[in-house]
Design a protein around this motif. Structure first.
Motif, mmCIF file in Angstrom:
data_model
loop_
_atom_site.group_PDB
_atom_site.id
_atom_site.type_symbol
_atom_site.label_atom_id
_atom_site.label_comp_id
_atom_site.label_asym_id
_atom_site.label_seq_id
_atom_site.Cartn_x
_atom_site.Cartn_y
_atom_site.Cartn_z
ATOM 1 N N PRO A 110 0.798 -1.232 0.000
ATOM 2 C CA PRO A 110 0.000 0.000 0.000
ATOM 3 C C PRO A 110 0.834 1.286 0.000
ATOM 4 C CG PRO A 110 0.120 -0.867 2.226
ATOM 5 C CD PRO A 110 0.910 -1.824 1.352
ATOM 6 N N LEU A 111 2.172 1.123 0.011
ATOM 7 C CA LEU A 111 3.011 2.325 0.098
ATOM 8 C C LEU A 111 2.821 3.225 -1.124
ATOM 9 C CD1 LEU A 111 5.011 3.852 1.808
ATOM 10 C CD2 LEU A 111 6.879 2.542 0.785
ATOM 11 N N ARG A 112 2.549 2.609 -2.276
ATOM 12 C CA ARG A 112 2.371 3.411 -3.482
ATOM 13 C C ARG A 112 1.221 4.411 -3.332
ATOM 14 N NH1 ARG A 112 3.858 3.703 -8.607
ATOM 15 N NH2 ARG A 112 2.365 4.358 -10.187
ATOM 16 N N LYS A 113 0.123 3.930 -2.762
ATOM 17 C CA LYS A 113 -1.044 4.800 -2.595
ATOM 18 C C LYS A 113 -0.710 5.965 -1.659
ATOM 19 C CE LYS A 113 -6.010 4.504 -1.561
ATOM 20 N NZ LYS A 113 -7.074 3.640 -1.004
ATOM 21 N N LEU A 114 -0.007 5.662 -0.575
ATOM 22 C CA LEU A 114 0.409 6.727 0.354
ATOM 23 C C LEU A 114 1.297 7.746 -0.377
ATOM 24 C CD1 LEU A 114 0.830 8.074 3.123
ATOM 25 C CD2 LEU A 114 2.660 6.423 3.555
ATOM 26 N N ASP A 115 2.285 7.244 -1.110
ATOM 27 C CA ASP A 115 3.220 8.135 -1.812
ATOM 28 C C ASP A 115 2.498 9.016 -2.820
ATOM 29 O OD1 ASP A 115 5.272 7.076 -0.380
ATOM 30 O OD2 ASP A 115 6.183 5.969 -2.041
#
Ligand SMILES: [Fe+2]
Ligand SMILES: [Fe+2]
Length: 212
Positions: A110-115
């Motif tokens: 899910p890091l992509r969505k946060l970034d």
């Protein structure tokens, strides 16, 4: 100290726009406005891209559909001013800013969505800061227009930040949210403050600005 600094979602920015960039932008307002038209299109298409990437997140899609419409309205307003101020149409390739920021975005969820949400917040916050910084240096129709846009962009930065905080509350609680934001904001500040071969709305300082 610019009035923009009282805007709280602007506190995520690590560096203010230099007076060299602002002076150059005011002198080259035609190119600024042409690139600004691209920024509004890009802002709408970024919001749409979120809707395609995260269809399961209904409240995000709803908020960003609204944002995309608002950004397209801004685009129409810029087009109208380009005609009114007799700026000849011209194709401007994008500068390094968006690609530079995108290079920090994680490729896995899910890091992509946060970034991506943090990038959205930083770009909107920077747009607000640049509108507020350059507005007082511009002549009437653009001066008022840019002052108004600074207020919208500040709201957009707040929206992206809020979307990020709601969805990544565990990261907010353990401090990794702020750490990631600081990392991305540091990269953003570098792109804004360092010398840049091209002059754009989100560029660094072009050589001509330093020579002036
Ligand atoms: Fe906009
Ligand atoms: Fe915006």
């Amino acid at each position: 100290v610019s009035s923009a600094q009282s805007f709280d979602s602007l506190s995520i920015l690590r560096q203010n726009t230099s007076t060299d960039w602002a002076r150059h932008a005011a002198q080259n307002w035609q190119q600024l406005l042409l690139d600004h038209a691209n920024c509004e299109k890009k802002a709408a298409s970024t919001a749409l891209a979120f809707m395609f990437a995260y269809p399961e997140d209904r409240s995000l899609c709803q908020a960003l559909a609204r944002l995309a419409r608002e950004e397209l309205r801004h685009f129409e307003q810029v087009q109208k001013l380009l005609v009114q101020l007799k700026v000849p149409p011209s194709r401007l390739p994008p500068g390094r800013y968006a690609a530079g920021l995108r290079s920090c975005v994680a490729t896995f969820e899910p890091l992509r969505k946060l970034d991506l949400l943090l990038c959205g917040a930083l770009i909107e916050a920077r747009s607000c800061e640049r509108f507020a910084t350059v507005a007082p240096l511009l002549a009437p129709p653009l001066q008022a227009f840019y002052s108004d846009l600074a207020i919208s962009e500040r709201r957009h930065a707040g929206l992206y930040l809020e979307l990020a905080r709601e969805r990544f509350s565990a990261a907010v609680a353990d401090g990794s949210f702020d750490a990631r934001l600081t990392q991305m904001a540091t990269k953003e500040a570098e792109l804004i403050a360092s010398p840049d071969p091209e002059f754009r709305f989100h560029s660094g300082v072009p050589p001509a600005a330093l020579a002036a």
